[in-house]
Design a protein around this motif. Structure first.
Motif, PDB file in Angstrom:
ATOM      1  N   VAL A 148       0.839  -1.192   0.000  1.00 16.52           N
ATOM      2  CA  VAL A 148       0.000   0.000   0.000  1.00 16.52           C
ATOM      3  C   VAL A 148       0.879   1.247   0.000  1.00 16.52           C
ATOM      4  O   VAL A 148       0.616   2.211  -0.722  1.00 16.52           O
ATOM      5  CB  VAL A 148      -0.960   0.003   1.217  1.00 16.52           C
ATOM      6  CG1 VAL A 148      -1.691   1.333   1.310  1.00 16.52           C
ATOM      7  CG2 VAL A 148      -1.958  -1.140   1.094  1.00 16.52           C
ATOM      8  N   ARG A 149       1.943   1.208   0.798  1.00 16.61           N
ATOM      9  CA  ARG A 149       2.855   2.349   0.842  1.00 16.61           C
ATOM     10  C   ARG A 149       3.479   2.596  -0.532  1.00 16.61           C
ATOM     11  O   ARG A 149       3.587   3.733  -0.992  1.00 16.61           O
ATOM     12  CB  ARG A 149       3.946   2.127   1.890  1.00 16.61           C
ATOM     13  CG  ARG A 149       4.862   3.328   2.049  1.00 16.61           C
ATOM     14  CD  ARG A 149       5.771   3.216   3.253  1.00 16.61           C
ATOM     15  NE  ARG A 149       6.638   2.051   3.192  1.00 16.61           N
ATOM     16  CZ  ARG A 149       6.568   1.028   4.032  1.00 16.61           C
ATOM     17  NH1 ARG A 149       5.674   1.009   5.006  1.00 16.61           N
ATOM     18  NH2 ARG A 149       7.394   0.011   3.930  1.00 16.61           N
ATOM     19  N   ALA A 150       3.874   1.522  -1.196  1.00  8.09           N
ATOM     20  CA  ALA A 150       4.470   1.657  -2.523  1.00  8.09           C
ATOM     21  C   ALA A 150       3.474   2.242  -3.517  1.00  8.09           C
ATOM     22  O   ALA A 150       3.811   3.108  -4.327  1.00  8.09           O
ATOM     23  CB  ALA A 150       4.979   0.302  -3.008  1.00  8.09           C
ATOM     24  N   VAL A 151       2.239   1.780  -3.446  1.00  9.17           N
ATOM     25  CA  VAL A 151       1.218   2.275  -4.369  1.00  9.17           C
ATOM     26  C   VAL A 151       0.900   3.739  -4.067  1.00  9.17           C
ATOM     27  O   VAL A 151       0.799   4.560  -4.986  1.00  9.17           O
ATOM     28  CB  VAL A 151      -0.054   1.398  -4.291  1.00  9.17           C
ATOM     29  CG1 VAL A 151      -1.194   2.032  -5.066  1.00  9.17           C
ATOM     30  CG2 VAL A 151       0.243   0.005  -4.846  1.00  9.17           C
ATOM     31  N   LEU A 152       0.747   4.076  -2.793  1.00 12.47           N
ATOM     32  CA  LEU A 152       0.484   5.475  -2.443  1.00 12.47           C
ATOM     33  C   LEU A 152       1.628   6.374  -2.896  1.00 12.47           C
ATOM     34  O   LEU A 152       1.410   7.532  -3.269  1.00 12.47           O
ATOM     35  CB  LEU A 152       0.261   5.609  -0.943  1.00 12.47           C
ATOM     36  CG  LEU A 152      -1.061   5.080  -0.399  1.00 12.47           C
ATOM     37  CD1 LEU A 152      -1.070   5.142   1.132  1.00 12.47           C
ATOM     38  CD2 LEU A 152      -2.240   5.863  -0.960  1.00 12.47           C
ATOM     39  N   GLY A 153       2.838   5.838  -2.874  1.00 11.57           N
ATOM     40  CA  GLY A 153       3.989   6.613  -3.314  1.00 11.57           C
ATOM     41  C   GLY A 153       3.950   6.971  -4.784  1.00 11.57           C
ATOM     42  O   GLY A 153       4.636   7.900  -5.215  1.00 11.57           O
ATOM     43  N   ARG A 154       3.162   6.246  -5.560  1.00  9.88           N
ATOM     44  CA  ARG A 154       3.017   6.540  -6.986  1.00  9.88           C
ATOM     45  C   ARG A 154       2.054   7.696  -7.236  1.00  9.88           C
ATOM     46  O   ARG A 154       1.995   8.221  -8.354  1.00  9.88           O
ATOM     47  CB  ARG A 154       2.479   5.309  -7.730  1.00  9.88           C
ATOM     48  CG  ARG A 154       3.419   4.113  -7.773  1.00  9.88           C
ATOM     49  CD  ARG A 154       2.694   2.921  -8.366  1.00  9.88           C
ATOM     50  NE  ARG A 154       3.552   1.750  -8.474  1.00  9.88           N
ATOM     51  CZ  ARG A 154       4.110   1.336  -9.606  1.00  9.88           C
ATOM     52  NH1 ARG A 154       3.899   1.994 -10.724  1.00  9.88           N
ATOM     53  NH2 ARG A 154       4.887   0.259  -9.614  1.00  9.88           N
ATOM     54  N   ALA A 209      -2.910  -1.664  -9.904  1.00 10.83           N
ATOM     55  CA  ALA A 209      -2.786  -2.618 -10.998  1.00 10.83           C
ATOM     56  C   ALA A 209      -1.353  -2.653 -11.519  1.00 10.83           C
ATOM     57  O   ALA A 209      -0.798  -3.729 -11.783  1.00 10.83           O
ATOM     58  CB  ALA A 209      -3.753  -2.262 -12.122  1.00 10.83           C
ATOM     59  N   ALA A 210      -0.737  -1.479 -11.643  1.00  9.51           N
ATOM     60  CA  ALA A 210       0.659  -1.420 -12.116  1.00  9.51           C
ATOM     61  C   ALA A 210       1.596  -2.092 -11.128  1.00  9.51           C
ATOM     62  O   ALA A 210       2.502  -2.835 -11.514  1.00  9.51           O
ATOM     63  CB  ALA A 210       1.067   0.033 -12.339  1.00  9.51           C
ATOM     64  N   GLU A 211       1.373  -1.841  -9.845  1.00  9.04           N
ATOM     65  CA  GLU A 211       2.200  -2.475  -8.809  1.00  9.04           C
ATOM     66  C   GLU A 211       2.030  -3.985  -8.839  1.00  9.04           C
ATOM     67  O   GLU A 211       2.996  -4.740  -8.722  1.00  9.04           O
ATOM     68  CB  GLU A 211       1.809  -1.921  -7.440  1.00  9.04           C
ATOM     69  CG  GLU A 211       2.516  -2.568  -6.269  1.00  9.04           C
ATOM     70  CD  GLU A 211       3.976  -2.140  -6.142  1.00  9.04           C
ATOM     71  OE1 GLU A 211       4.708  -2.798  -5.376  1.00  9.04           O
ATOM     72  OE2 GLU A 211       4.385  -1.161  -6.797  1.00  9.04           O
ATOM     73  N   SER A 212       0.796  -4.451  -9.021  1.00 17.07           N
ATOM     74  CA  SER A 212       0.533  -5.889  -9.074  1.00 17.07           C
ATOM     75  C   SER A 212       1.218  -6.524 -10.273  1.00 17.07           C
ATOM     76  O   SER A 212       1.763  -7.628 -10.173  1.00 17.07           O
ATOM     77  CB  SER A 212      -0.973  -6.147  -9.132  1.00 17.07           C
ATOM     78  OG  SER A 212      -1.587  -5.723  -7.938  1.00 17.07           O
ATOM     79  N   ASP A 213       1.181  -5.807 -11.419  1.00 16.23           N
ATOM     80  CA  ASP A 213       1.845  -6.332 -12.613  1.00 16.23           C
ATOM     81  C   ASP A 213       3.346  -6.496 -12.372  1.00 16.23           C
ATOM     82  O   ASP A 213       3.961  -7.455 -12.833  1.00 16.23           O
ATOM     83  CB  ASP A 213       1.626  -5.399 -13.809  1.00 16.23           C
ATOM     84  CG  ASP A 213       0.187  -5.462 -14.303  1.00 16.23           C
ATOM     85  OD1 ASP A 213      -0.538  -6.409 -13.920  1.00 16.23           O
ATOM     86  OD2 ASP A 213      -0.210  -4.546 -15.057  1.00 16.23           O
ATOM     87  N   GLU A 214       3.927  -5.556 -11.645  1.00 11.03           N
ATOM     88  CA  GLU A 214       5.369  -5.591 -11.407  1.00 11.03           C
ATOM     89  C   GLU A 214       5.775  -6.657 -10.398  1.00 11.03           C
ATOM     90  O   GLU A 214       6.927  -7.058 -10.330  1.00 11.03           O
ATOM     91  CB  GLU A 214       5.853  -4.217 -10.925  1.00 11.03           C
ATOM     92  CG  GLU A 214       5.762  -3.150 -11.998  1.00 11.03           C
ATOM     93  CD  GLU A 214       6.090  -1.765 -11.481  1.00 11.03           C
ATOM     94  OE1 GLU A 214       6.559  -1.661 -10.324  1.00 11.03           O
ATOM     95  OE2 GLU A 214       5.888  -0.796 -12.220  1.00 11.03           O
ATOM     96  N   THR A 215       4.821  -7.077  -9.558  1.00 10.92           N
ATOM     97  CA  THR A 215       5.159  -8.049  -8.515  1.00 10.92           C
ATOM     98  C   THR A 215       4.535  -9.422  -8.768  1.00 10.92           C
ATOM     99  O   THR A 215       4.436 -10.244  -7.870  1.00 10.92           O
ATOM    100  CB  THR A 215       4.693  -7.542  -7.144  1.00 10.92           C
ATOM    101  OG1 THR A 215       3.279  -7.293  -7.177  1.00 10.92           O
ATOM    102  CG2 THR A 215       5.419  -6.263  -6.759  1.00 10.92           C
ATOM    103  N   THR A 216       4.101  -9.649 -10.012  1.00  9.58           N
ATOM    104  CA  THR A 216       3.456 -10.925 -10.342  1.00  9.58           C
ATOM    105  C   THR A 216       4.354 -12.111 -10.010  1.00  9.58           C
ATOM    106  O   THR A 216       3.894 -13.154  -9.539  1.00  9.58           O
ATOM    107  CB  THR A 216       3.087 -10.961 -11.837  1.00  9.58           C
ATOM    108  OG1 THR A 216       2.183  -9.894 -12.105  1.00  9.58           O
ATOM    109  CG2 THR A 216       2.449 -12.288 -12.207  1.00  9.58           C
ATOM    110  N   ASP A 217       5.653 -11.944 -10.255  1.00  9.45           N
ATOM    111  CA  ASP A 217       6.589 -13.042 -10.001  1.00  9.45           C
ATOM    112  C   ASP A 217       6.789 -13.315  -8.515  1.00  9.45           C
ATOM    113  O   ASP A 217       7.397 -14.318  -8.145  1.00  9.45           O
ATOM    114  CB  ASP A 217       7.954 -12.743 -10.635  1.00  9.45           C
ATOM    115  CG  ASP A 217       7.863 -12.708 -12.149  1.00  9.45           C
ATOM    116  OD1 ASP A 217       6.922 -13.330 -12.697  1.00  9.45           O
ATOM    117  OD2 ASP A 217       8.708 -12.048 -12.766  1.00  9.45           O
ATOM    118  N   ALA A 218       6.287 -12.430  -7.668  1.00  3.38           N
ATOM    119  CA  ALA A 218       6.497 -12.592  -6.228  1.00  3.38           C
ATOM    120  C   ALA A 218       5.688 -13.745  -5.659  1.00  3.38           C
ATOM    121  O   ALA A 218       5.974 -14.246  -4.586  1.00  3.38           O
ATOM    122  CB  ALA A 218       6.159 -11.313  -5.485  1.00  3.38           C
TER     123      ALA A 218
END
Length: 200
Positions: free
Chosen positions: A118-124, A173-182
């Protein structure tokens, strides 16, 4: 009866008593909320929150004729925003040569969010979008109260919230796309984390 009406119609002693009673009631009802508002937006656990809350309440006392009856808390939140902005400017002296053309995009409020994603997404998001979302999610205000804090019309506040939520969904959605491999379990926590940030 409006306390100011009593203050205007009574003698000086009655006005002083009415003002004191009004302030005592204001303090009892809203001092805690103002303090929490500041703690959430200050770094390092909000060490200055108590002093800043006192500044906000002192401003309310000095400007008691301007505080709208029935909308005291939004007025206090808006004032707290100004007090906090002044505090940040004083705490971080910046040489004129390096003052940016756009506002600082780092908001200490995001540092207090527990969930890393959430922090990462809010940072965007822009500072304005974060402000709108956190006022709704953290401070539980909306509608006319949100408009008052933002200094815009009700329609403007509704539009700002709608835009902020849309941008948050896109950032999520962008954050989720970037962390799909997680891992495949990312989606499991997505709803809860997004709800924390005010997405509906």
């Amino acid at each position: 009866m409006d306390p100011h009406e009593t203050a205007r119609s009574g003698d000086g002693d009655d006005a002083a008593v009415d003002d004191t009673t009004w302030f005592d009631d204001l303090f009892a009802a809203h001092a805690g909320a103002v303090h929490r508002y500041l703690v959430r937006r200050l770094p390092a656990g909000g060490a200055d929150a108590e002093d800043l809350a006192a500044d906000v309440l002192a401003t309310a006392w000095r400007r008691r004729a301007d505080v709208p009856r029935g909308a005291e808390l939004p007025w206090l939140y808006r004032t707290a925003g100004f007090v906090l902005a002044n505090h940040r400017r004083k705490a971080r002296p910046t040489p004129v040569a390096v003052v940016p053309d756009v506002p600082d995009d780092v908001d200490p409020a995001t540092l207090a969010v527990d969930d890393d994603r959430v922090r990462a997404v809010l940072g965007r998001l822009s500072p304005r979008d974060r402000q709108v979302l956190l006022l709704v999610a953290w401070d539980g205000i909306g509608g006319d109260a949100l408009a008052h804090v933002l200094g815009v019309s009700r329609g403007g506040a509704d539009a700002a919230l709608s835009r902020a939520r849309a941008r948050l969904r896109a950032a999520w959605a962008a954050e989720s796309d970037e962390t799909t491999d997680a891992g495949a379990d990312d989606g499991a926590g997505e709803g809860d984390a997004a709800a924390q940030a005010g997405v509906r």
